[in-house]
Design a protein around this motif. Structure first.
Motif, PDB file in Angstrom:
ATOM      1  N   TYR A  86       3.312  -0.776 -14.410  1.00  0.00           N
ATOM      2  CA  TYR A  86       2.428  -1.176 -13.308  1.00  0.00           C
ATOM      3  C   TYR A  86       2.262  -2.687 -13.295  1.00  0.00           C
ATOM      4  O   TYR A  86       2.382  -3.346 -12.259  1.00  0.00           O
TER       5      TYR A  86
ATOM      6  N   GLU B 243       0.859  -1.190   0.000  1.00  0.00           N
ATOM      7  CA  GLU B 243       0.000   0.000   0.000  1.00  0.00           C
ATOM      8  C   GLU B 243       0.881   1.220   0.000  1.00  0.00           C
ATOM      9  O   GLU B 243       1.657   1.394   0.934  1.00  0.00           O
ATOM     10  N   SER B 244       0.709   2.025  -0.996  1.00  0.00           N
ATOM     11  CA  SER B 244       0.026   1.826  -2.258  1.00  0.00           C
ATOM     12  C   SER B 244       1.018   1.487  -3.347  1.00  0.00           C
ATOM     13  O   SER B 244       2.168   1.917  -3.279  1.00  0.00           O
ATOM     14  N   LEU B 245       0.519   0.786  -4.352  1.00  0.00           N
ATOM     15  CA  LEU B 245       1.237   0.780  -5.619  1.00  0.00           C
ATOM     16  C   LEU B 245       0.543   1.902  -6.405  1.00  0.00           C
ATOM     17  O   LEU B 245      -0.553   1.729  -6.939  1.00  0.00           O
ATOM     18  N   PRO B 246       1.166   3.098  -6.411  1.00  0.00           N
ATOM     19  CA  PRO B 246       0.433   4.274  -6.896  1.00  0.00           C
ATOM     20  C   PRO B 246       0.226   4.272  -8.408  1.00  0.00           C
ATOM     21  O   PRO B 246       1.073   3.804  -9.165  1.00  0.00           O
ATOM     22  N   VAL B 247      -0.906   4.808  -8.802  1.00  0.00           N
ATOM     23  CA  VAL B 247      -1.276   4.882 -10.217  1.00  0.00           C
ATOM     24  C   VAL B 247      -0.867   6.265 -10.737  1.00  0.00           C
ATOM     25  O   VAL B 247      -1.290   7.289 -10.195  1.00  0.00           O
TER      26      VAL B 247
ATOM     27  N   ASP C 100      -4.301  12.866  -2.755  1.00  0.00           N
ATOM     28  CA  ASP C 100      -4.690  11.676  -1.993  1.00  0.00           C
ATOM     29  C   ASP C 100      -5.648  12.197  -0.933  1.00  0.00           C
ATOM     30  O   ASP C 100      -6.584  12.913  -1.240  1.00  0.00           O
TER      31      ASP C 100
ATOM     32  N   CYS D 168      -2.965  -2.527  -2.540  1.00  0.00           N
ATOM     33  CA  CYS D 168      -3.927  -1.435  -2.343  1.00  0.00           C
ATOM     34  C   CYS D 168      -3.519  -0.268  -3.242  1.00  0.00           C
ATOM     35  O   CYS D 168      -2.329   0.017  -3.400  1.00  0.00           O
ATOM     36  N   TYR D 169      -4.491   0.392  -3.834  1.00  0.00           N
ATOM     37  CA  TYR D 169      -4.198   1.540  -4.708  1.00  0.00           C
ATOM     38  C   TYR D 169      -5.433   2.434  -4.698  1.00  0.00           C
ATOM     39  O   TYR D 169      -6.491   2.047  -4.191  1.00  0.00           O
ATOM     40  N   ASN D 170      -5.283   3.629  -5.228  1.00  0.00           N
ATOM     41  CA  ASN D 170      -6.469   4.485  -5.337  1.00  0.00           C
ATOM     42  C   ASN D 170      -6.512   5.146  -6.698  1.00  0.00           C
ATOM     43  O   ASN D 170      -5.535   5.103  -7.452  1.00  0.00           O
TER      44      ASN D 170
END
Ligand code: DNO
Length: 396
Positions: A87, A65-69, A111, A103-105
């Motif tokens: 990714y 958390e997180s593997l950011p987009v 954020d 987990c990602y958003n």
């Protein structure tokens, strides 16, 4: 069957050590390779290094958390294709080393957002808060976003003006810093000009478009997650409504339904964050936990006290407006179902999300808002006790 109890650790720079975390009773670590710039590949080597550090303390790396987009993926601009490839490469690498929950958003630009990070709570501890008035004042008078007036009613504008007029230079500075605060290690702390530019880059992206972009992302990424043995867990918007004219697409049950239907597989799941969804009175958290239980891949438990005007303060874990008991009960019933019906797929990592700054932490430097040792430990201890009570009562 109990939750796997986990703890967010920001890596070697986190002021709280793995040795301390071990004494909280958590067995799993939630962490990210924050030093790798957003969009770059998490290599097997770097993942292994972090994994070894965690395991050398007798803990396990439970969740990434997180593997950011990258913003280019959210907007589908410029280097989108390259970033999707990176990714999916990171997902494969995580899967190779057995890190099976990610987990990602999909929140554009910012954020989480708060307007005060140092609110003295009723018991003397320190917590965070989001309030509409200062947020509107920030938007209208500090950021001066073109067209911002149209986002607010006349009354909201008047109230924001009055609040802004009452702020001295220091108060204004503080508000800017608070809203612009990036996430630890995210490297995304904006300046006002940087934020203006980032907002402009979303000018043509409305909710429908962002939703379409998320669908594209899921269609590209989930098949790789499935093949890599990784389960994805999208994190909701915090707070769950549009900010600064930006669209939000993970804010309520309807959004979740659409996301889950895009690729109907357990690998396409959610992070049930009770605090983020809970900031909106329209979100019935117990109902959501019951309805989406089978697709909950990760759980963030925390609480808020809110009103109907979009203001909320982070409360202690078992106080506040979210029925944590009801949520936990629904998820423990699901845990039990998994243990019986799909034992290989039963893991449901949970972390006490945020905690107040209290006790000796008040004198400890560099604690990131919400990520204290004692506040989260209090939360975890309360949650663990509640969990045991529910399991014993229901014979789970
Ligand atoms: C704040 C957190 C978020 C969350 C990310 C997940 O404390 O809940 O920063 O970790 O949005 O992608």
């Amino acid at each position: 069957m109990a939750f796997e109890q986990t703890w967010r650790w920001f890596g070697p720079d986190d002021p709280i050590s793995l040795k301390e975390i071990k004494q909280t009773g958590a067995t799993g670590i939630v962490t990210a390779l924050h030093h790798i710039p957003v969009g770059n590949v998490w290599t097997v080597d770097e993942i292994r290094k972090r994994k070894d550090a965690i395991e050398s303390e007798g803990l396990v790396w439970s969740v990434a958390e997180s593997l950011p987009v990258h913003e280019d993926i959210k907007r589908r601009t410029d280097r989108c294709e390259e970033f999707i490839e990176n990714y999916t490469a990171s997902l494969r690498n995580l899967g190779t080393l057995g890190i099976d929950t990610v987990c990602y958003n999909f929140m554009p630009v910012l954020d989480w957002s708060r307007t005060d990070l140092e609110v003295e709570f009723e018991d003397g501890s320190v917590t965070t808060r989001f309030e509409q008035k200062p947020f509107v004042a920030f938007d209208l008078f500090l950021l001066r976003r073109p067209g911002a007036e149209a986002s607010y009613s006349e009354e909201q504008r008047r109230e924001a003006q009055a609040l802004f007029d009452g702020l001295d230079e220091q108060g204004r500075d503080r508000l800017v810093k608070t809203v612009l605060l990036g996430f630890p290690g995210s490297g995304e702390t904006y300046t006002l000009d940087g934020l203006r530019a980032a907002l402009l880059s979303y000018e043509r992206i409305d909710g429908e478009r962002l939703r379409e972009n998320l669908r594209d992302f899921l269609r590209e990424v989930i098949p790789v997650a499935i093949a890599s043995g990784v389960r994805m867990a999208i994190h909701p918007d915090d707070p769950p409504w549009p900010l600064l004219g930006l669209p939000r697409v993970v804010s309520d049950a309807h959004d979740v339904e659409r996301i889950l239907a895009t690729v109907d597989d357990p690998a396409n799941g959610i992070t049930l964050c009770t605090g983020s969804f809970g900031a909106s009175a329209g979100n019935d958290l117990v109902g959501m936990a019951e309805r989406f239980a089978q697709r909950v891949n990760f759980v963030h438990l925390r609480n808020i006290t809110r009103d109907d005007a979009g203001n909320f303060i982070e409360a202690n874990h078992l106080d506040g407006d979210v029925d944590i008991y009801g949520v936990m009960k629904a998820l423990l019933v699901e845990q039990n179902r998994r243990a019986v019906e799909e034992p290989r797929n039963r893991r449901m990592p949970m972390r006490p999300d945020h905690g107040h700054l209290m006790l000796a932490d008040r004198n400890r430097p560099n604690i990131y808002p919400g990520y204290s040792l004692f506040g989260r430990m209090r939360g975890l201890a309360e949650l663990r006790g509640m969990e045991l009570g529910i399991r014993r009562a229901l014979e789970l």
